[in-house]
Design an enzyme around this catalytic site. Structure first.
Site, PDB file in Angstrom:
ATOM      1  N   CYS A   1       4.101 -11.018 -15.938  1.00  0.00           N
ATOM      2  CA  CYS A   1       3.853  -9.974 -16.928  1.00  0.00           C
ATOM      3  C   CYS A   1       2.692 -10.305 -17.881  1.00  0.00           C
ATOM      4  CB  CYS A   1       5.133  -9.688 -17.704  1.00  0.00           C
ATOM      5  SG  CYS A   1       5.121  -8.080 -18.553  1.00  0.00           S
TER       6      CYS A   1
ATOM      7  N   HIS B   1      10.182  -9.302 -13.602  1.00  0.00           N
ATOM      8  CA  HIS B   1      10.999 -10.213 -14.406  1.00  0.00           C
ATOM      9  C   HIS B   1      12.373 -10.344 -13.746  1.00  0.00           C
ATOM     10  CE1 HIS B   1       8.529 -10.506 -18.078  1.00  0.00           C
ATOM     11  NE2 HIS B   1       8.245  -9.229 -17.933  1.00  0.00           N
TER      12      HIS B   1
END
Length: 244
Positions: free
Chosen positions: A93, A193
């Site tokens: 990310c 994630h």
């Protein structure tokens, strides 16, 4: 055999349990009798990045990225030297975004990236976010592997010329995107994630082999009993398809 891991900005870039990726890599090495050295490097701390086989940087929100990006930019030559020496880099990310040209946050602030790769990221309008479970078909150096994860990002990454995988379910780099992440054989950046690796044993082993290659060349990892992991993956995939 030993694997040396450098965990960058461990104290600020650990969104959505990204530390779980380190735990999985460590455990899968130990189950095979491979020693693991894990060092951390925070803002202002020194580390010889070339000394590590694997460099990891997790995710963080706009606040965390704005705090550390100047420190990261000062390390650009070190990062490039680590790449030149054969280190593998895993980015999640915010870490993924900061290796590109820049990230413009929700307030219009431009956070400079390392600029090692041509992609760039802009926050979506009206604070919209790509949120939900994701299923992609990744191309791991010619091997097609399905990968599952969870995305929660406002940033829209464009200009990605070497995507990590094709989106089957979810958004990816942009809203309703076709592709997710970035992968060039040595650097893997992704929005997934959850954390990522506990859900994806094949991907974890692929990363281990790529990292170990730096000092040991092509290695064959001893097979592990991944019965539980495979059943969990199949169950997650089934839920995603039914919910589509």
């Amino acid at each position: 055999m030993e694997l040396k891991i450098l965990w960058m900005y461990h104290d600020v870039m650990d969104l959505y349990g990204d530390k779980g990726n380190i735990a999985v890599l460590k455990k899968r090495c130990e189950r095979r009798g491979i020693a693991v050295q894990i060092d951390t490097c925070g803002m202002g701390e020194m580390a010889d990045m070339c000394a590590y086989d694997l460099i990891f940087m997790g995710g963080g929100a706009d606040k965390e990225q704005s705090l550390l990006y100047q420190d990261l930019i000062k390390r650009k030559e070190q990062v490039q030297a680590a790449l030149d020496s054969g280190s593998f880099i895993l980015l999640i990310c915010g870490g993924y975004q900061l290796f590109g040209k820049y990230y413009v946050d929700a307030f219009g602030n431009q956070i400079e990236g390392l600029g090692l790769f041509p992609y760039y990221t802009n926050a979506a309008a009206d604070n919209k976010r790509c949120i939900g479970n994701v299923l992609i078909e990744a191309n791991l150096d010619g091997e097609r592997v399905e990968v599952i994860g969870f995305e929660n990002h406002g940033g829209q990454s464009e200009g990605v010329t070497q995507p990590f995988g094709k989106v089957i379910i979810g958004h990816g780099n942009v809203f309703h995107g076709i592709y997710e992440g970035f992968y060039n054989g040595q650097v893997l950046g992704t929005y997934l994630h959850g954390p990522l690796l506990p859900k994806n044993a094949k991907l974890a082993d692929h990363i281990l082999k790529k990292a170990l290659k730096k000092r040991y060349g092509e290695v064959t990892l001893a097979p592990l009993d991944d019965t539980w992991e495979n059943k969990a993956f199949a169950a997650m995939k089934k839920r995603l398809i039914h919910a589509k």
